[in-house]
Scaffold this motif. Structure first.
Motif, short mmCIF file in Angstrom:
data_model
loop_
_atom_site.label_atom_id
_atom_site.label_comp_id
_atom_site.label_asym_id
_atom_site.label_seq_id
_atom_site.Cartn_x
_atom_site.Cartn_y
_atom_site.Cartn_z
N UNK A 26 0.83 -1.21 0.00
CA UNK A 26 0.00 0.00 0.00
C UNK A 26 0.86 1.25 0.00
N UNK A 27 2.10 1.14 0.45
CA UNK A 27 3.01 2.27 0.44
C UNK A 27 3.41 2.68 -0.97
N UNK A 28 3.18 1.81 -1.95
CA UNK A 28 3.56 2.09 -3.34
C UNK A 28 2.38 2.34 -4.27
N UNK A 29 1.23 1.73 -3.96
CA UNK A 29 0.09 1.83 -4.87
C UNK A 29 -1.17 1.44 -4.11
N UNK A 30 -2.32 1.81 -4.64
CA UNK A 30 -3.56 1.35 -4.01
C UNK A 30 -3.60 -0.19 -4.03
N UNK A 31 -4.02 -0.77 -2.95
CA UNK A 31 -4.10 -2.22 -2.85
C UNK A 31 -5.53 -2.62 -2.56
N UNK A 32 -6.02 -3.54 -3.37
CA UNK A 32 -7.35 -4.11 -3.14
C UNK A 32 -7.13 -5.48 -2.52
N UNK A 33 -7.82 -5.74 -1.42
CA UNK A 33 -7.76 -7.04 -0.78
C UNK A 33 -8.88 -7.89 -1.35
N UNK A 34 -8.52 -9.08 -1.81
CA UNK A 34 -9.47 -9.95 -2.49
C UNK A 34 -9.83 -11.16 -1.64
N UNK A 35 -11.02 -11.67 -1.88
CA UNK A 35 -11.37 -12.98 -1.36
C UNK A 35 -10.59 -14.01 -2.18
N UNK A 36 -10.82 -15.27 -1.95
CA UNK A 36 -10.06 -16.35 -2.57
C UNK A 36 -10.03 -16.21 -4.09
N UNK A 37 -8.82 -16.32 -4.64
CA UNK A 37 -8.62 -16.25 -6.08
C UNK A 37 -8.50 -17.64 -6.70
N UNK A 38 -8.78 -18.67 -5.91
CA UNK A 38 -8.79 -20.06 -6.38
C UNK A 38 -7.44 -20.57 -6.87
N UNK A 48 -0.37 -7.92 -9.75
CA UNK A 48 0.05 -6.56 -10.04
C UNK A 48 -0.70 -6.10 -11.30
N UNK A 49 -1.57 -5.14 -11.11
CA UNK A 49 -2.38 -4.60 -12.21
C UNK A 49 -1.57 -3.50 -12.91
N UNK A 50 -1.66 -3.41 -14.22
CA UNK A 50 -0.98 -2.31 -14.91
C UNK A 50 -1.66 -0.97 -14.62
N UNK A 51 -0.87 0.07 -14.64
CA UNK A 51 -1.39 1.43 -14.51
C UNK A 51 -2.10 1.80 -15.81
N UNK A 52 -2.66 2.99 -15.86
CA UNK A 52 -3.29 3.47 -17.11
C UNK A 52 -2.29 3.45 -18.25
N UNK A 53 -1.08 3.92 -17.97
CA UNK A 53 -0.03 3.92 -19.01
C UNK A 53 0.32 2.50 -19.41
N UNK A 54 0.38 1.60 -18.46
CA UNK A 54 0.67 0.21 -18.76
C UNK A 54 -0.42 -0.44 -19.59
N UNK A 55 -1.68 -0.17 -19.25
CA UNK A 55 -2.80 -0.70 -20.04
C UNK A 55 -2.76 -0.15 -21.46
N UNK A 56 -2.42 1.14 -21.59
CA UNK A 56 -2.33 1.74 -22.92
C UNK A 56 -1.23 1.08 -23.75
N UNK A 57 -0.22 0.56 -23.06
CA UNK A 57 0.87 -0.14 -23.75
C UNK A 57 0.55 -1.62 -23.99
#
Length: 108
Positions: A26-38, A48-57
């Motif tokens: 959380x010190x680096x980016x927003x963190x979403x806590x998830x239930x079980x990802x199976x 690790x989700x890409x940023x807007x710039x990463x998605x654009x790339x």
């Protein structure tokens, strides 16, 4: 995103300060806590989700498993700080943690 459910983030994964891991990320980016990802065999899982710039790339989320030590958490934090998927190349040190999640059945 960090998985924190039946296996990830619980006493089943020993020797990890799960709260500190989440706080560090959380010190680096927003963190979403998830239930079980199976993907319990990969506990603790960090996606690790890409940023807007990463998605654009054209970047896609990167799934990392067995993130069970502070050094791995620091390596993830450094990558996110550098821009993450699509902006900064994934550090080779994280290669052993990367995995492809199984496809979920949509039912028919």
């Amino acid at each position: 995103m960090v998985c924190r459910d039946c296996c990830c983030g619980t006493a089943k994964v020993t020797g990890v300060d799960h709260a500190a891991q989440t706080a560090r990320l959380r010190g680096e980016a927003p963190v979403r806590v998830s239930a079980c990802l199976d993907v319990c065999d990969q506990a603790n899982v960090v996606v690790v989700q890409p940023s807007s710039a990463g998605r654009a790339a054209g970047a896609r989320p990167v799934w990392l498993g067995l993130v069970n030590d502070a050094d791995a958490t620091e390596d993830i934090a450094a990558w996110v700080r550098a821009g993450g998927p699509g902006v900064a190349p994934c550090p080779e040190i994280l290669d052993p943690y990367a995995f492809t999640p199984p496809r979920r059945s949509t039912g028919s």
